[in-house]
Each structure stands twice: as C-alpha cells, then as structure tokens.
Design an enzyme around this catalytic site. Structure first.
Site, PDB file in Angstrom:
ATOM      1  N   GLU A 175      58.778 -51.767   6.841  1.00 45.08           N
ATOM      2  CA  GLU A 175      58.710 -52.146   8.261  1.00 45.08           C
ATOM      3  C   GLU A 175      60.144 -52.375   8.680  1.00 45.08           C
ATOM      4  O   GLU A 175      60.753 -53.394   8.340  1.00 45.08           O
ATOM      5  CB  GLU A 175      57.844 -53.403   8.421  1.00 45.08           C
ATOM      6  CG  GLU A 175      57.359 -53.610   9.850  1.00 45.08           C
ATOM      7  CD  GLU A 175      58.302 -54.475  10.651  1.00 45.08           C
ATOM      8  OE1 GLU A 175      59.086 -53.890  11.444  1.00 45.08           O
ATOM      9  OE2 GLU A 175      58.283 -55.690  10.495  1.00 45.08           O
ATOM     10  N   ASN A 235      63.685 -63.676  10.447  1.00 41.52           N
ATOM     11  CA  ASN A 235      63.327 -64.021  11.826  1.00 41.52           C
ATOM     12  C   ASN A 235      61.935 -64.630  11.991  1.00 41.52           C
ATOM     13  O   ASN A 235      61.696 -65.373  12.949  1.00 41.52           O
ATOM     14  CB  ASN A 235      63.490 -62.817  12.750  1.00 41.52           C
ATOM     15  CG  ASN A 235      62.753 -61.588  12.277  1.00 41.52           C
ATOM     16  OD1 ASN A 235      62.328 -61.509  11.132  1.00 41.52           O
ATOM     17  ND2 ASN A 235      62.603 -60.620  13.153  1.00 41.52           N
TER      18      ASN A 235
END
Length: 496
Positions: free
Chosen positions: A263, A164
């Site tokens: 993450e 992304n």
C-alpha cells in the site's frame, strides 16, 4: 482530585512497554541500544525505547517460525475470540490510545479517537471473518476426480507500518494475519512506535500465544528487515509506506518469490463539477484534505474544479481552512496538529514556494507557523499552473492546490495524469455522471459525494504505482491465505 493533562500523559507513558517483544517476552535490544521518541508539537522526548538490531530481527523471526505450526492449527473460533477480546479492550481504552497517538504523532485527540474507532473495527471485522476461510468441493469436468480446495495460513509474515496512523495501520495488518492463522514480525515506524508497543501488550493480555506477534521497533529498518526478507522461512511481507521504498522491497522480495502486499503513495484528485452541491463539496474537501493534517495517502492532493464554480468553491474552501486552529493535539480547541518532523514541514513549504513562484495565488496560509513544533498553516492555492510540482508530488500536509477544467474529458485526463492510483473523490448531483467518471478513473478507491470512505468492511488498496493487494473486507483475509488443491479419485469408480 482530577488529573491534569500532564499527569495523564505521564501516567500513560509509564504504562507503555519500552522493550522489544520477542517470543512473548519484553526484552532489551542486543547491546542495549535505544532511541528517543519525540513529541512533534514540542520537539521534546516522550520515551526512550529499545532499538532493535539485525540479531533481534532474526530472533523475532525465529520465534514466529517456532510458533507457526501450532498457531496455524488453532481453531478459527479461538483466533476470532482473541480478536474480539482485543476489540473490547481497545474500545474500552479509547481515551488512552487517542492520547498516546496525539502525543507521538501530533493529531488532535478528537481525531485520534476517530482512528481508535476505525482501527478497532478491523479487530471486530476479522474476528468475524476468521471462521469464513472457505474452500470448496466439486467434481472435475470429466468426472474422474473430486476437486477439494483448502485455505491455509500463508505462514510467518513481516508487517511494516507507517507513522501516520499508528493504530489503524497496525490493526489493518495484524487482525487478518491473526484471523488466518499467521505468525508475525511487526516493524512499526520509528517516528511513532509507542502505539504499536501498547497495542501488542493488549493482544498479549487478550490471550494471543507467545511468539505469534513479535515487535521490533528500530531506527535501522533496512538492516533489521533486509535479512528477514531474504530468509526463506518468511512467507509474506505487507508494507505501507512510500512508493520508492515499496519498489526496493519488491525487488528484494523477488529473490525468494515472497508474497507481497503493498500500500504505497497517492496523488488523489478531488473533482468538483459545475452541478455539485458546493457546500457539500467544501465539507467533503475539508474531510478529504485535512484528515491527519493532510498526512494520509488517501488525502486529496489535487483539487480539479469546473471553471464555472471554481471561484465560489475556492473562496468557501479558503474560509473554512482559515477558521482552523493550530495547536498541540492534546488541547481541546485544536483542529490542526503539527506535521511529523522538520523534514516533512520543510518539504511542504518547498512545494508551496515553488507553486507561488510559478504563479499560484495563496488564498490563505502559505507558510510554516511560528513557535515550537513542526506546524504548517492550512493553505489554499488558487490558479496553480499545469505541470507544477505540487500537482505531481504527494504533499503530505495541509495544502490544497486548485486548478480548473472545462469538461468531463479534461477532468478525467487531468485526474489520471499521475503514476499513482489510490483514491479519488467526485462531487456531482448527476449519479450517472458520477458512475461514468468513476469507471474511467484509474484508482482503487472512489468517494462519490463523500470525503472519507475508508471502512474495515471494504477493500483498501490502489492500482498503478499505488501498490497491490487489498486490506480490509473479505479480500483482506485472502491476502494471508494460500489455496491448496487436493485431487481425490472418483469415489464412484468401483461402482462401474
């Protein structure tokens, strides 16, 4: 003659490396395997690039291991200067990187330029941090030893980036690893590998020695990275992606007690209190929701609005969303690009459909857009009932579900009712309330009257099942350093 967009696209794609980077050389995959990289706005192939095999992954780790000792001894200033040159190069080529990201990921070029600025800042920040890996010298409490601590590079690292934010996620991991003196194997997302390919060449041009960064784009992520994680020469893995994949990687990393940074997913609440500046809250909501078409782990996923202002906020928010224009990211008038693929678009629509069936009211949008590409209409859902799936699952699309609360305690309870703990946003004119709520929210990042807060100088990371470790800030360098203690005999002992 001014080049057309199509001409610029072709010229740019012709400059993107399509092979694997191993030991400083671009080379074909073992067996010559390749895969196509698709434009999500059209479904057409942009480039065909090398598809790494497990043998290629091992060769990449071999190269990183071979380069580690000499790279780890490189002067911190030299490492910092390489990063600074890379920052200058990326900044100078901002238009190229923005266009490339728009082509392979779909985001509007204007937004992609923002990512270039953000991603490049990690290069500049860690170019300055490279010389600040400080240790300490002190006396032991009883005075019989001197305590010397040194910071040393962790060693060869496996970096796995998501699709992304193709540039920023790469620079956020690569820059601190370079600053700390670590070598790397980078495995970019198969959906958006082109930006990483081009960025790797920029680093080589900036003077990064052979073998320090190795890039293995592949459609067989588990087969390529699995053996590396089990290899006792690897010292660290840094992963950005979904929580389920993160859990599996953590389990694999436990076998060799591999140092990890994770993450992972998010389910960010966006809280609007009755005293909030509604105009500012709507602008913040647009920024927090629509960055990257909602395909961000920090994207506002649940809008919790005080009952007294829920109708006003919802109407104003829906009006703003309605005004957005869908289109290919390369078009100047586009506000919202496509989602990354058909599977992602279909999942978003499944969540919206289930919410509407459960009683949610679409104020705008609510369906895929017609035509080619993987577009979804910007959507606002009011009156979303508690317990609906859309409030517990990461949407990763341009959909904003709104529910109401009546007081602070209820707002905090609803906000914390998730396994995730990455980001949250709070809008209120009462700073004491904002700080009070912030202290109670179980998140790693908090935007107080701000919809976008990511910054290279600030630590990025979550709590609970949103992960562990931090990227960016002074904390980001520490993730790639180990501490060695040296106990030195009392230099005054012979003076007694």
């Amino acid at each position: 003659m001014v080049a057309t967009i199509a001409d610029r696209e072709k010229e740019l794609l012709d400059r993107v490396p399509t092979e694997l980077l191993i030991g400083g050389q671009w080379r074909e995959a073992t067996g010559g395997a390749t895969f196509d990289v698709e434009d999500p706005a059209t479904g057409r192939t942009l480039l065909t690039i090398a598809d790494a095999s497990p043998e290629d992954g091992k060769a990449a780790l071999d190269a990183a291991v071979a380069a580690q000792e000499s790279w780890g001894r490189t002067a911190p200033r030299e490492r910092g200067e390489i990063l600074r040159r890379a920052f200058d190069a990326v900044t100078a080529r901002a238009d190229e990187f923005a266009l490339l990201m728009s082509l392979e990921m779909g985001k509007p070029v204007a937004e992609a330029k923002g990512e270039v600025t953000y991603g490049a800042e990690f290069l500049r920040w860690f170019s300055e941090e490279a010389v600040r890996a400080f240790g300490r010298y002190s006396s032991s409490p009883e005075g019989k030893l001197r305590v010397l601590t040194m910071k040393k590079p962790v060693g060869p690292c496996l970096l796995i980036t998501p699709w992304n934010f193709p540039l920023a996620m790469a620079t956020r991991k690569i820059a601190p690893a370079i600053a700390a003196g670590c070598t790397m194997v980078l495995k970019p997302a198969a959906l958006t590998p082109l930006t990483s390919q081009l960025f790797a060449q920029v680093l080589m041009d900036a003077g990064l020695p052979e073998g320090v960064l190795n890039v293995v784009s592949t459609t067989s992520a588990g087969k390529v990275t699995g053996p590396l994680i089990k290899d006792d020469r690897l010292r660290k893995i840094s992963f950005t992606g979904s929580t389920p994949v993160g859990r599996r990687l953590l389990a694999d990393a436990s076998e060799t007690v591999l140092r990890t940074s994770m993450e992972l997913g998010g389910n960010a609440p966006f809280l609007v209190f009755e005293d909030a500046d509604i105009d500012a809250a709507v602008e913040g909501a647009m920024a927090a929701k629509m960055r990257n078409m909602g395909e961000a782990c920090t994207a506002a996923n649940r809008f919790l609005v005080h009952r007294d202002v829920a109708e006003q906020f919802s109407a104003a928010f829906a009006e703003k969303m309605k005004a957005l224009k869908l289109g290919r990211g390369t078009e100047e008038t586009t506000n919202v690009g496509p989602l990354i693929d058909a599977k992602s678009r279909d999942k978003v629509h499944e969540l919206v459909t289930a919410a509407v069936q459960d009683g949610a009211k679409p104020l705008v949008g609510g369906a895929p857009a017609e035509g080619e590409g993987y577009f979804y209409q910007p959507t606002v859902l009011a009156d979303v009932p508690a317990g609906n799936r859309i409030l517990s699952e990461e949407i990763f699309g341009p959909v904003a579900p709104i529910t109401v609360f009546d007081d602070e305690n209820e707002a905090v309870r609803l906000a914390n009712a998730t396994e995730y703990g990455l980001a949250a946003y709070v809008f209120t004119k009462d700073i004491n309330r904002g700080l009070r709520i912030g202290e109670r929210l179980e998140v790693g990042l908090l935007g107080l009257n701000a919809g976008v807060i990511s910054n290279a100088a600030a630590p990025f990371g979550g709590v609970k099942q949103s992960g562990m470790g931090r990227e960016g800030g002074t904390e980001g360098l520490s993730e790639y350093l180990s501490t060695q203690y040296v106990g030195i005999a009392d230099p005054w002992a012979d003076q007694a």
